[in-house]
Write a protein that holds these residues in place. Structure first.
Motif, PDB file in Angstrom:
ATOM      1  N   TYR A  35       0.705  -0.981   0.056  1.00 39.27           N
ATOM      2  CA  TYR A  35      -0.304  -0.440   0.160  1.00 39.27           C
ATOM      3  C   TYR A  35       0.997   1.110  -0.084  1.00 39.27           C
ATOM      4  CZ  TYR A  35      -3.668  -3.360   1.728  1.00 39.27           C
ATOM      5  OH  TYR A  35      -5.209  -4.275   2.198  1.00 39.27           O
ATOM      6  N   LEU A 101     -11.059 -13.657   2.027  1.00 36.00           N
ATOM      7  CA  LEU A 101     -10.359 -12.058   2.795  1.00 36.00           C
ATOM      8  C   LEU A 101     -11.035 -12.088   3.890  1.00 36.00           C
ATOM      9  CD1 LEU A 101     -10.077 -10.000  -0.512  1.00 36.00           C
ATOM     10  CD2 LEU A 101      -7.811 -10.618   0.940  1.00 36.00           C
ATOM     11  N   PRO A 104      -6.701 -11.147   8.893  1.00 33.34           N
ATOM     12  CA  PRO A 104      -6.386  -9.987   9.529  1.00 33.34           C
ATOM     13  C   PRO A 104      -4.970  -8.819   8.490  1.00 33.34           C
ATOM     14  CG  PRO A 104      -7.106 -11.321  11.595  1.00 33.34           C
ATOM     15  CD  PRO A 104      -7.438 -11.972  10.914  1.00 33.34           C
ATOM     16  N   GLN A 105      -5.116  -8.788   8.384  1.00 27.10           N
ATOM     17  CA  GLN A 105      -3.905  -8.234   7.470  1.00 27.10           C
ATOM     18  C   GLN A 105      -2.746  -7.743   8.959  1.00 27.10           C
ATOM     19  OE1 GLN A 105      -4.050  -6.177   3.637  1.00 27.10           O
ATOM     20  NE2 GLN A 105      -5.270  -6.843   3.015  1.00 27.10           N
TER      21      GLN A 105
ATOM     22  N   ASN B  31     -17.552  -9.826   4.842  1.00 22.68           N
ATOM     23  CA  ASN B  31     -17.540  -9.472   6.363  1.00 22.68           C
ATOM     24  C   ASN B  31     -17.233  -8.063   6.386  1.00 22.68           C
ATOM     25  OD1 ASN B  31     -13.651  -9.848   6.068  1.00 22.68           O
ATOM     26  ND2 ASN B  31     -14.587 -11.059   4.960  1.00 22.68           N
ATOM     27  N   GLN B  33     -13.924  -5.837   8.057  1.00 15.48           N
ATOM     28  CA  GLN B  33     -13.012  -6.039   9.341  1.00 15.48           C
ATOM     29  C   GLN B  33     -12.062  -4.100   9.783  1.00 15.48           C
ATOM     30  OE1 GLN B  33      -8.556  -7.663   8.286  1.00 15.48           O
ATOM     31  NE2 GLN B  33      -9.965  -9.034   7.567  1.00 15.48           N
ATOM     32  N   TYR B  35      -9.176  -1.490  11.237  1.00 12.59           N
ATOM     33  CA  TYR B  35      -7.774  -0.959  11.896  1.00 12.59           C
ATOM     34  C   TYR B  35      -8.080   0.096  12.915  1.00 12.59           C
ATOM     35  CZ  TYR B  35      -7.192  -5.355   8.729  1.00 12.59           C
ATOM     36  OH  TYR B  35      -6.645  -6.580   8.255  1.00 12.59           O
ATOM     37  N   PHE B  45      -4.923  -4.565  12.992  1.00 13.00           N
ATOM     38  CA  PHE B  45      -6.240  -4.752  13.223  1.00 13.00           C
ATOM     39  C   PHE B  45      -6.874  -4.696  14.229  1.00 13.00           C
ATOM     40  CE2 PHE B  45      -8.946  -8.123  12.048  1.00 13.00           C
ATOM     41  CZ  PHE B  45      -9.484  -8.710  12.842  1.00 13.00           C
ATOM     42  N   GLN B  48     -13.120  -8.249  13.307  1.00 15.06           N
ATOM     43  CA  GLN B  48     -13.467  -8.771  12.081  1.00 15.06           C
ATOM     44  C   GLN B  48     -15.210  -9.447  12.515  1.00 15.06           C
ATOM     45  OE1 GLN B  48     -12.210 -11.386   8.775  1.00 15.06           O
ATOM     46  NE2 GLN B  48     -13.394 -13.214  10.071  1.00 15.06           N
ATOM     47  N   PHE B  88      -9.195   2.683  10.437  1.00 15.99           N
ATOM     48  CA  PHE B  88      -9.978   2.881   8.989  1.00 15.99           C
ATOM     49  C   PHE B  88     -11.047   1.082   9.205  1.00 15.99           C
ATOM     50  CE2 PHE B  88      -7.223   5.031   6.348  1.00 15.99           C
ATOM     51  CZ  PHE B  88      -6.006   4.704   7.389  1.00 15.99           C
ATOM     52  N   PRO B  92     -13.867  -7.374   1.892  1.00 13.17           N
ATOM     53  CA  PRO B  92     -13.811  -7.523   0.866  1.00 13.17           C
ATOM     54  C   PRO B  92     -14.245  -7.242  -0.720  1.00 13.17           C
ATOM     55  CG  PRO B  92     -14.213  -9.218   2.200  1.00 13.17           C
ATOM     56  CD  PRO B  92     -14.402  -7.830   2.645  1.00 13.17           C
ATOM     57  N   LEU B 102      -8.665  -6.779  -0.513  1.00 10.45           N
ATOM     58  CA  LEU B 102      -9.059  -6.507   0.952  1.00 10.45           C
ATOM     59  C   LEU B 102      -9.673  -4.720   0.041  1.00 10.45           C
ATOM     60  CD1 LEU B 102     -10.674  -7.128   3.528  1.00 10.45           C
ATOM     61  CD2 LEU B 102      -8.188  -6.563   4.384  1.00 10.45           C
ATOM     62  N   PHE B 104      -9.857  -0.877   1.914  1.00  8.29           N
ATOM     63  CA  PHE B 104     -10.117  -0.269   2.678  1.00  8.29           C
ATOM     64  C   PHE B 104     -11.047   1.316   2.896  1.00  8.29           C
ATOM     65  CE2 PHE B 104      -7.040  -1.853   6.291  1.00  8.29           C
ATOM     66  CZ  PHE B 104      -6.106  -2.758   5.862  1.00  8.29           C
TER      67      PHE B 104
END
Lengths: 116, 114
Positions: A35, A101, A104-105, B31, B33, B35, B45, B48, B88, B92, B102, B104
């Motif tokens: 990113y 997906l 978690p990243q 889903n 997530q 952050y 993270f 989720q 954030f 997906p 993914l 953001f």
């Protein structure tokens, strides 16, 4: 265990030079993401790898940007003939597989790139 | 292409006040997530959510996934200075090449006035 490692942490270079940024993901993570984040901005997706292949290169800003991943581990992001607008923090993240997906990243600390 | 938007972009609150950020997707998400990125740090993270209408709590943080799975919210009760940062959401999405990735959201930057 060790997290995502990126190097260098800071890079200052002159306009027109090439730069290479490195990302070492968490061991066992098959997915790797790059990113770009400009000051005070959100995350701009560049490219991701599933293993050594990159299914989606649509985020690369121009043909000056390229990335590769070898051995399903370390990845390098190369920017050729850098321009001042390339100045940003380049973040790398890794996760277990991309299936749906829902993993978690985990992000590295990033490389702060400054083009003079 | 598919987008994930967040509002507000910025929020300044007095310490002790509540804070909410909203996340909206143009398509249904499998889903969502969340952050948090502290100033000068990298995104970390938080949580989720997977099920329609799901609500999860982490101490003063409450996360909710909409019934249609197209929106989500993060609510912080009685903010503290440690809550400062950018939040954030991520979900997906399918790229123009048919690959899932993914995406953001645009982020909400929270600042606390002591």
């Amino acid at each position: 265990g060790a997290g995502v490692s990126q190097s260098p942490s800071n890079k200052v270079t002159e306009k027109g030079k090439d730069v290479e940024l490195r990302c070492d993901p968490i061991s066992g993570h098959t997915a790797l993401y790059w990113y770009r984040q400009s000051l005070g901005q959100g995350l701009e997706f560049l490219i991701y790898f599933q293993g050594n292949s990159a299914p989606d290169k649509s985020g690369l800003p121009s043909d000056r940007f390229s990335a590769e991943r070898t051995g399903g581990s370390v990845s390098t992001l190369t920017i050729q003939r850098t321009q001042q607008e390339d100045s940003a923090v380049y973040l790398c993240a890794s996760s277990y597989g991309t299936g749906r997906l829902n993993q978690p990243q985990h992000f590295g600390d990033g490389t702060r790139l400054s083009i003079l | 292409g598919q987008q994930v938007m967040q509002i507000p972009q910025y929020q300044h609150v007095q310490e002790g006040e509540d804070f909410t950020t909203y996340c909206n997707s143009s398509t249904t998400l499998s889903n969502i997530q969340w952050y948090k990125q502290r100033p000068g740090g990298h995104p970390v993270f938080l949580i989720q959510l997977v099920k329609s209408g799901e609500v999860k709590k982490q101490k003063r943080l409450t996360f909710q996934f909409g019934e249609a799975k197209k929106n989500s919210s993060l609510h912080i009760t009685a903010t503290q200075t440690t809550d400062v940062g950018t939040y954030f959401c991520a979900g997906p999405t399918v790229s123009n090449f048919g690959n899932e990735k993914l995406t953001f959201g645009t982020g909400t930057r929270l600042t606390i006035i002591p």
